[in-house]
Design a protein around this motif. Structure first.
Motif, PDB file in Angstrom:
ATOM      1  N   CYS A 236      49.668  49.815  40.349  1.00 51.38           N
ATOM      2  CA  CYS A 236      48.246  49.550  40.329  1.00 51.38           C
ATOM      3  C   CYS A 236      47.427  50.665  39.982  1.00 51.38           C
ATOM      4  O   CYS A 236      46.394  50.287  39.240  1.00 51.38           O
ATOM      5  CB  CYS A 236      47.707  49.161  41.461  1.00 51.38           C
ATOM      6  N   GLY A 237      48.063  51.952  39.827  1.00 47.96           N
ATOM      7  CA  GLY A 237      47.230  52.977  39.232  1.00 47.96           C
ATOM      8  C   GLY A 237      46.155  53.335  39.742  1.00 47.96           C
ATOM      9  O   GLY A 237      46.187  53.488  41.159  1.00 47.96           O
ATOM     10  N   TYR A 238      44.744  53.467  39.223  1.00 41.23           N
ATOM     11  CA  TYR A 238      43.283  53.649  39.793  1.00 41.23           C
ATOM     12  C   TYR A 238      42.911  52.158  40.507  1.00 41.23           C
ATOM     13  O   TYR A 238      42.085  52.899  41.482  1.00 41.23           O
ATOM     14  CB  TYR A 238      42.898  54.647  38.767  1.00 41.23           C
ATOM     15  N   GLY A 239      43.742  51.351  40.220  1.00 45.00           N
ATOM     16  CA  GLY A 239      42.747  50.850  40.838  1.00 45.00           C
ATOM     17  C   GLY A 239      41.845  49.331  40.720  1.00 45.00           C
ATOM     18  O   GLY A 239      41.121  48.963  41.243  1.00 45.00           O
ATOM     19  N   PHE A 240      42.143  49.715  38.975  1.00 46.12           N
ATOM     20  CA  PHE A 240      40.513  48.926  38.282  1.00 46.12           C
ATOM     21  C   PHE A 240      40.697  47.773  38.686  1.00 46.12           C
ATOM     22  O   PHE A 240      39.952  46.957  38.428  1.00 46.12           O
ATOM     23  CB  PHE A 240      40.683  49.743  37.135  1.00 46.12           C
ATOM     24  N   PHE A 241      42.224  46.905  38.440  1.00 46.10           N
ATOM     25  CA  PHE A 241      42.483  45.926  38.127  1.00 46.10           C
ATOM     26  C   PHE A 241      42.011  45.151  39.655  1.00 46.10           C
ATOM     27  O   PHE A 241      41.600  44.016  40.101  1.00 46.10           O
ATOM     28  CB  PHE A 241      43.718  44.906  37.840  1.00 46.10           C
ATOM     29  N   LEU A 242      42.549  46.073  40.696  1.00 42.51           N
ATOM     30  CA  LEU A 242      42.121  45.271  42.154  1.00 42.51           C
ATOM     31  C   LEU A 242      40.580  44.915  42.346  1.00 42.51           C
ATOM     32  O   LEU A 242      40.424  44.478  42.924  1.00 42.51           O
ATOM     33  CB  LEU A 242      43.822  46.190  43.169  1.00 42.51           C
ATOM     34  N   ALA A 243      39.964  46.206  41.856  1.00 41.34           N
ATOM     35  CA  ALA A 243      38.472  46.125  41.856  1.00 41.34           C
ATOM     36  C   ALA A 243      37.466  44.796  41.196  1.00 41.34           C
ATOM     37  O   ALA A 243      37.319  44.417  42.666  1.00 41.34           O
ATOM     38  CB  ALA A 243      38.060  47.132  41.761  1.00 41.34           C
ATOM     39  N   GLU A 244      38.738  44.604  39.917  1.00 39.89           N
ATOM     40  CA  GLU A 244      38.051  43.801  39.459  1.00 39.89           C
ATOM     41  C   GLU A 244      38.084  42.115  40.603  1.00 39.89           C
ATOM     42  O   GLU A 244      37.230  41.280  40.251  1.00 39.89           O
ATOM     43  CB  GLU A 244      38.280  43.156  38.104  1.00 39.89           C
ATOM     44  N   MET A 245      39.545  42.366  41.062  1.00 34.97           N
ATOM     45  CA  MET A 245      40.177  40.989  41.409  1.00 34.97           C
ATOM     46  C   MET A 245      39.598  41.451  43.108  1.00 34.97           C
ATOM     47  O   MET A 245      38.988  39.442  43.426  1.00 34.97           O
ATOM     48  CB  MET A 245      41.555  40.794  41.640  1.00 34.97           C
ATOM     49  N   GLN A 246      39.347  41.861  43.642  1.00 36.32           N
ATOM     50  CA  GLN A 246      38.493  42.469  44.893  1.00 36.32           C
ATOM     51  C   GLN A 246      36.945  40.864  44.595  1.00 36.32           C
ATOM     52  O   GLN A 246      36.784  41.031  45.381  1.00 36.32           O
ATOM     53  CB  GLN A 246      38.144  43.291  45.327  1.00 36.32           C
ATOM     54  N   ARG A 247      36.114  41.613  43.485  1.00 37.16           N
ATOM     55  CA  ARG A 247      35.255  41.684  43.109  1.00 37.16           C
ATOM     56  C   ARG A 247      34.688  39.897  43.169  1.00 37.16           C
ATOM     57  O   ARG A 247      33.184  39.264  43.552  1.00 37.16           O
ATOM     58  CB  ARG A 247      34.553  41.867  42.048  1.00 37.16           C
TER      59      ARG A 247
ATOM     60  N   VAL B 178      41.800  44.973  29.023  1.00 42.55           N
ATOM     61  CA  VAL B 178      42.603  43.891  29.288  1.00 42.55           C
ATOM     62  C   VAL B 178      42.901  43.886  30.669  1.00 42.55           C
ATOM     63  O   VAL B 178      43.164  42.710  31.094  1.00 42.55           O
ATOM     64  CB  VAL B 178      44.165  45.573  29.370  1.00 42.55           C
ATOM     65  N   VAL B 179      41.686  44.727  32.088  1.00 45.46           N
ATOM     66  CA  VAL B 179      41.014  44.013  32.729  1.00 45.46           C
ATOM     67  C   VAL B 179      40.550  43.049  32.929  1.00 45.46           C
ATOM     68  O   VAL B 179      41.016  41.877  34.492  1.00 45.46           O
ATOM     69  CB  VAL B 179      40.895  45.147  33.844  1.00 45.46           C
ATOM     70  N   ARG B 180      39.832  42.862  31.956  1.00 42.65           N
ATOM     71  CA  ARG B 180      38.510  41.589  32.732  1.00 42.65           C
ATOM     72  C   ARG B 180      39.481  39.968  31.414  1.00 42.65           C
ATOM     73  O   ARG B 180      39.161  39.131  32.298  1.00 42.65           O
ATOM     74  CB  ARG B 180      37.775  42.040  31.164  1.00 42.65           C
ATOM     75  N   ALA B 181      40.225  40.585  30.490  1.00 36.90           N
ATOM     76  CA  ALA B 181      41.101  39.543  29.869  1.00 36.90           C
ATOM     77  C   ALA B 181      41.925  38.619  31.077  1.00 36.90           C
ATOM     78  O   ALA B 181      41.955  38.095  31.221  1.00 36.90           O
ATOM     79  CB  ALA B 181      41.586  40.131  28.600  1.00 36.90           C
ATOM     80  N   ALA B 182      42.517  39.450  31.704  1.00 40.66           N
ATOM     81  CA  ALA B 182      43.567  39.447  32.614  1.00 40.66           C
ATOM     82  C   ALA B 182      42.946  38.579  33.991  1.00 40.66           C
ATOM     83  O   ALA B 182      43.473  37.381  34.265  1.00 40.66           O
ATOM     84  CB  ALA B 182      44.832  40.438  33.408  1.00 40.66           C
ATOM     85  N   ALA B 183      42.000  39.313  34.450  1.00 41.10           N
ATOM     86  CA  ALA B 183      41.065  38.809  35.278  1.00 41.10           C
ATOM     87  C   ALA B 183      40.546  37.572  34.968  1.00 41.10           C
ATOM     88  O   ALA B 183      40.998  36.324  35.676  1.00 41.10           O
ATOM     89  CB  ALA B 183      40.521  39.527  35.892  1.00 41.10           C
ATOM     90  N   ASP B 184      40.896  37.283  34.424  1.00 33.62           N
ATOM     91  CA  ASP B 184      39.577  35.717  33.598  1.00 33.62           C
ATOM     92  C   ASP B 184      40.999  34.366  33.168  1.00 33.62           C
ATOM     93  O   ASP B 184      40.755  34.103  33.823  1.00 33.62           O
ATOM     94  CB  ASP B 184      38.709  35.624  32.159  1.00 33.62           C
ATOM     95  N   ALA B 185      41.880  34.963  32.457  1.00 27.16           N
ATOM     96  CA  ALA B 185      42.833  33.992  32.548  1.00 27.16           C
ATOM     97  C   ALA B 185      43.434  34.024  33.849  1.00 27.16           C
ATOM     98  O   ALA B 185      43.266  32.670  34.470  1.00 27.16           O
ATOM     99  CB  ALA B 185      44.230  34.370  32.359  1.00 27.16           C
ATOM    100  N   LEU B 186      43.575  34.857  35.256  1.00 29.10           N
ATOM    101  CA  LEU B 186      44.068  34.106  36.061  1.00 29.10           C
ATOM    102  C   LEU B 186      42.696  33.209  36.687  1.00 29.10           C
ATOM    103  O   LEU B 186      43.552  32.500  37.878  1.00 29.10           O
ATOM    104  CB  LEU B 186      44.029  35.594  37.350  1.00 29.10           C
ATOM    105  N   SER B 187      41.434  33.623  37.213  1.00 32.15           N
ATOM    106  CA  SER B 187      40.718  33.122  37.673  1.00 32.15           C
ATOM    107  C   SER B 187      41.015  31.533  36.711  1.00 32.15           C
ATOM    108  O   SER B 187      40.374  30.812  37.753  1.00 32.15           O
ATOM    109  CB  SER B 187      39.365  33.829  37.660  1.00 32.15           C
ATOM    110  N   GLY B 188      40.950  31.544  35.330  1.00 30.40           N
ATOM    111  CA  GLY B 188      41.134  30.447  35.018  1.00 30.40           C
ATOM    112  C   GLY B 188      42.625  29.365  35.704  1.00 30.40           C
ATOM    113  O   GLY B 188      42.639  27.773  35.737  1.00 30.40           O
TER     114      GLY B 188
END
Length: 297
Positions: free
Chosen positions: A99-110, A76-86
């Motif tokens: 944000c829970g444990y911050g996994f999506f934040l970390a992916e977008m930060q990366r 879910v994190v990867r698919a959402a990050a790809d969609a927003l990056s596009g």
């Protein structure tokens, strides 16, 4: 435990219809379903103090629980990050509500984004801060103030937990920059309850009462976003969770993958019931890319 609040008038909180018959009961909590807009909602609502205390224990704060959640949400994190990056030619500023444990934040930060989080659970918020080094505040979105605007605001499995989702969406609309995008991910549980029946649904705790205060169809979500001031919305299926149990994981991957392909092949016109939805919204028309339609085979 705080006492639930009684309904203020027997009307749908979304469309105002008085036709809101009983739909489902779980753990002593009763849900109604509007005959006009099909919104499912819990009434009476638990008090805000009860809900904030309830969410302190909603997420595990053990290392094992944190890792398991990360594995479950990774697709879910990867698919959402790809969609927003596009959607954005360059990284911008992002707020993840719940944000829970911050996994999506970390992916977008990366990916180069400047990120900020909100998380009611104090333990999870601390883990998110350690993971990202980003500002993660442990308070509700209703209580938060934002001195600067964001290009993207995300809510993964949050909107169904909010006592007054329309007011929160209006607040979020106000902190998005021109051309900014909101991403919502939320369950679509009502069709599953009707499919398996109330007795099995209660055993499986499909509504996770009293955590889930609402259940949205795509049409109800679209209506709510328009009421909150968003000019354009698009609902699709995007990624599926990877549950911890093997059987549940196989079902999720098969059903979720099939549903996602069906949504993609039909340009979002076919959304299988019972599968979590992702809705993108923008305050400016023409901002959201349209999915490519494919011929039906």
């Amino acid at each position: 435990m705080a006492e639930p609040r009684e309904m203020t008038g027997a009307r749908c909180p979304l469309c105002g219809s008085p036709e809101i018959p009983f739909f489902y009961e779980e753990g002593g909590f009763r849900y109604r379903r509007c005959r006009r807009c099909r919104l499912v909602f819990l009434r009476p609502l638990p008090g805000r103090d009860f809900l904030e205390a309830h969410y302190q224990g909603y997420l595990e704060t053990t290392e094992a629980g944190e890792r398991a959640w990360g594995r479950e949400m990774e697709p879910v994190v990867r698919a959402a990050a790809d969609a927003l990056s596009g959607m954005f030619p360059a990284p911008g500023r992002l707020l993840d509500v719940g944000c829970g444990y911050g996994f999506f934040l970390a992916e977008m930060q990366r990916r180069g984004w400047e990120v900020e989080g909100l998380e009611l659970s104090k333990g999870a918020a601390e883990l998110a801060r350690r993971r990202t080094g980003a500002p993660v505040r442990s308070l509700s979105v209703e209580a938060a103030e934002f001195p600067a605007a964001f290009d993207v605001v995300t809510l993964f499995y949050v909107i169904e937990h909010l006592p007054d989702p329309i007011s929160v969406l209006r607040k979020i609309r106000g902190v998005l920059r021109p051309g900014g995008v909101l991403l919502l991910r939320y369950p679509n549980t009502a069709p599953l309850i009707r499919l398996v029946g109330p007795r099995l649904a209660r055993r499986l705790r499909l509504m996770q009462a009293p955590s889930h205060l609402y259940d949205f169809s795509a049409a109800a979500m679209d209506r709510m976003l328009r009421m909150a001031g968003f000019a354009e919305t698009r609902t699709t299926l995007l990624g599926n969770t990877r549950p911890r149990r093997l059987v549940s994981r196989l079902v999720s991957c098969y059903i979720g993958g099939l549903a996602e392909r069906a949504a993609r092949w039909t340009g979002g016109r076919l959304l299988l019931p019972g599968v979590s939805r992702v809705t993108f919204a923008s305050g400016a028309p023409g901002r959201l890319p349209r999915p490519r339609s494919r011929r039906r085979l």
